[in-house]
Scaffold this active site. Structure first.
Site, PDB file in Angstrom:
ATOM      1  N   TYR A 144       0.860  -1.188   0.000  1.00  0.00           N
ATOM      2  CA  TYR A 144       0.000   0.000   0.000  1.00  0.00           C
ATOM      3  C   TYR A 144       0.892   1.231   0.000  1.00  0.00           C
ATOM      4  CZ  TYR A 144      -3.459   3.443   1.714  1.00  0.00           C
ATOM      5  OH  TYR A 144      -4.288   4.547   1.866  1.00  0.00           O
ATOM      6  N   ASP A 239       9.254   2.781  -0.774  1.00  0.00           N
ATOM      7  CA  ASP A 239       8.242   3.468   0.023  1.00  0.00           C
ATOM      8  C   ASP A 239       8.607   3.231   1.490  1.00  0.00           C
ATOM      9  OD1 ASP A 239       4.594   3.300   0.319  1.00  0.00           O
ATOM     10  OD2 ASP A 239       6.146   4.234   1.550  1.00  0.00           O
ATOM     11  N   LYS A 267       4.923   9.590   8.468  1.00  0.00           N
ATOM     12  CA  LYS A 267       4.863   9.064   9.837  1.00  0.00           C
ATOM     13  C   LYS A 267       5.949   9.650  10.757  1.00  0.00           C
ATOM     14  CE  LYS A 267       2.572   4.994   7.982  1.00  0.00           C
ATOM     15  NZ  LYS A 267       1.220   4.897   8.496  1.00  0.00           N
TER      16      LYS A 267
HETATM   17  P1  KE4 Z   1      -0.704   8.362   4.455  1.00  0.00           P
HETATM   18  O1  KE4 Z   1      -1.252   9.020   3.201  1.00  0.00           O
HETATM   19  O2  KE4 Z   1      -1.757   7.551   5.195  1.00  0.00           O
HETATM   20  O3  KE4 Z   1       0.057   9.302   5.360  1.00  0.00           O
HETATM   21  O4  KE4 Z   1       0.430   7.316   3.966  1.00  0.00           O
HETATM   22  C1  KE4 Z   1       0.080   6.337   3.023  1.00  0.00           C
HETATM   23  C2  KE4 Z   1       1.046   5.176   3.147  1.00  0.00           C
HETATM   24  C3  KE4 Z   1       2.058   5.053   2.202  1.00  0.00           C
HETATM   25  N1  KE4 Z   1       2.945   4.046   2.270  1.00  0.00           N
HETATM   26  C4  KE4 Z   1       2.874   3.118   3.262  1.00  0.00           C
HETATM   27  C5  KE4 Z   1       3.888   2.005   3.291  1.00  0.00           C
HETATM   28  C6  KE4 Z   1       1.860   3.203   4.249  1.00  0.00           C
HETATM   29  O5  KE4 Z   1       1.792   2.248   5.219  1.00  0.00           O
HETATM   30  C7  KE4 Z   1       0.941   4.257   4.205  1.00  0.00           C
HETATM   31  C8  KE4 Z   1      -0.184   4.404   5.211  1.00  0.00           C
HETATM   32  N2  KE4 Z   1      -0.261   3.391   6.219  1.00  0.00           N
HETATM   33  C9  KE4 Z   1      -1.554   3.156   6.764  1.00  0.00           C
HETATM   34  C10 KE4 Z   1      -1.462   1.904   7.650  1.00  0.00           C
HETATM   35  N3  KE4 Z   1      -1.542   0.715   6.884  1.00  0.00           N
HETATM   36  C11 KE4 Z   1      -2.084   4.337   7.503  1.00  0.00           C
HETATM   37  C12 KE4 Z   1      -3.305   4.076   8.335  1.00  0.00           C
HETATM   38  C13 KE4 Z   1      -4.555   4.546   7.639  1.00  0.00           C
HETATM   39  O6  KE4 Z   1      -4.693   4.350   6.420  1.00  0.00           O
HETATM   40  O7  KE4 Z   1      -5.405   5.094   8.376  1.00  0.00           O
END
Ligand code: KE4
Length: 428
Positions: A144, A239, A267
């Site tokens: 993701y 990523d 993060k």
């Molecule tokens: P954000 O747009 O949520 O800040 O980041 C996206 C993203 C990109 N790359 C990786 C490897 C990620 O894990 C994420 C977002 N992680 C999720 C947890 N699986 C955030 C939690 C959520 O979606 O509420």
């Protein structure tokens, strides 16, 4: 545990927010039950609106590596707030955080701040396409990279090599440029390069996957991606939104010793405030506006509050590198304790762990990719999640997420999780 206030708040929220949440995973759809509404948090503990204290093993999905409301970060944000919250103009704070990130992370010369991991990954792909003049992107099933259209793609029908939209609203036009491969299977990647010579701009990969549960790259996998990219003139995008500044001060590139052409972050970089970023060597970053033709922008990018939080946290990690060893040890203790209890119980399981990322899968086969990750017993997982929650331990509300331990977790907190686990297993 009582959840009356959370239930009432959830009902009210659903009237004015779709699904009552601003991010789907928070709605507990994958585990059932009522999502908890948090009133406050400190260190390793969350306090929900019903007064329950929960030991937090998610740390806001990664950012709070030193625990909630880490004093120096709070102080830095408070001080900056008195000076203003946003200017839409450059500040020395942005240069400070950028310089520190460039110092800590190998193989990058420059970094551009944005406001989320999604924005970072979306921009990184556009930059790779602009730099190479190519259009196709390879991603891995189960990885993701945020909710940008190019990533919301699932495996197409058997014969077709390119993907299909995994969400309404994503067009076929977009999907045709995203090729799906299988994590840890280099041959599935090489296949796309054979099918689409000189058309693939980049491979984007989570160097340690955290969105199928935690899945480690098998020996030679990342190195194989590196050499395929070198062989075919494509860029390798790591990523590191989850792994960055968590697996090591320099992230996965530093810990695993494989070089990416572009790395994305989020993060931890923001210390709990909205920050994403993408970074590369100067030759690539020179393609970005206002220097080059690849456009990218953001009203709140480099926001002073977020820069103050991120810089304070990162600087602490740089000057206290022992945090990483401590986190590894705490996570190893949790891992070993859970494994011992599961062996005694005789339940089939896999525990994947690297550094302070860990996941438990109720399956007897090694979890190495999306297919094996989905083979886990989800019913058992749901009961596990609620069994631990009822015993005061807050875990990710989905089998396809990673735990993110924080350094505020004490030995007693780890012992509490193991007692809770033992209690649940005995009732199972
Ligand atoms: P954000 O747009 O949520 O800040 O980041 C996206 C993203 C990109 N790359 C990786 C490897 C990620 O894990 C994420 C977002 N992680 C999720 C947890 N699986 C955030 C939690 C959520 O979606 O509420």
């Amino acid at each position: 545990m009582l959840y009356q206030r959370s239930s009432a708040l959830f009902k009210a929220a659903q009237k004015v927010i779709p699904g009552g949440v601003n991010s789907p995973v928070r709605a507990f759809k994958a585990v059932g039950g009522t999502p908890l509404f948090v009133q406050k948090a400190k260190g390793a503990y969350l306090f929900d609106e019903d007064g329950n204290r929960l030991i937090d093993y998610i740390s806001s999905w990664g950012p709070l590596i030193l625990g909630h409301a880490f004093e120096p970060v709070i102080e830095a944000v408070k001080q900056q707030a008195d000076l203003g919250t946003s200017y839409g103009m450059p500040t020395a704070l942005e240069t400070q955080l950028a310089a520190l990130a460039v110092e800590l992370v190998p193989h990058i010369d420059q970094i551009r701040m944005v406001n989320s991991g999604t924005e970072a990954c979306m921009s990184a792909v556009r930059l790779a396409r602009g730099f190479t003049g190519r259009e196709k992107l390879i991603k891995f099933a189960g990885c993701y990279h945020g909710h940008s259209d190019a990533f919301l793609i699932q495996a197409g029908s058997g014969a077709v090599t390119f993907g299909a939209p995994s969400s309404p609203g994503v067009t076929q036009g977009t999907a045709k440029d995203t090729l799906l491969a299988d994590y840890n299977k280099l041959e599935s990647v090489a296949h796309h390069f054979d099918q689409h010579p000189e058309q693939i701009a980049a491979i984007i990969v989570e160097p340690v996957a955290g969105n199928m549960g935690c899945i480690l790259p098998q020996k030679g996998f990342l190195e194989g991606l590196r050499s395929l990219c070198d062989q075919h003139g494509a860029l390798l995008i790591f990523d590191e939104v989850m792994t960055g500044f968590r697996l090591a001060p320099g992230g996965a590139q530093a810990r695993l010793g494989v070089r990416a052409d572009i790395a994305t972050f989020g993060k931890v970089l923001g210390g709990g405030l909205p920050v994403g970023a993408f970074a590369a060597r100067e030759e690539i970053m020179a393609y970005l506006a206002p220097l080059g033709p690849v456009y990218q922008a953001g009203t709140l990018s480099g926001n002073p509050l977020a820069m103050a939080a991120g810089y304070t946290l990162l600087h602490h990690l740089k000057t206290h590198p022992e945090v990483f060893k401590r986190l590894d040890q705490k996570t190893a203790t949790l891992h070993q304790g859970m494994a011992d209890l599961l062996d005694q119980k005789g339940l089939p399981y896999q525990i994947n762990r690297l550094g302070s990322m860990l996941s438990l899968h109720f399956t007897d086969q090694p979890v190495i990719d999306f297919k094996t990750a989905t083979a886990g017993n989800n019913e058992t997982f749901k009961r596990y999640f609620h069994g631990m929650l009822d015993r005061g331990v807050y875990l990710p509300p989905s089998a396809f997420e990673s735990y993110f331990l924080n350094d505020a977790l004490s030995e007693a907190d780890i012992a509490h999780a193991l007692e809770a686990f033992n209690g649940w297993l005995s009732s199972f």
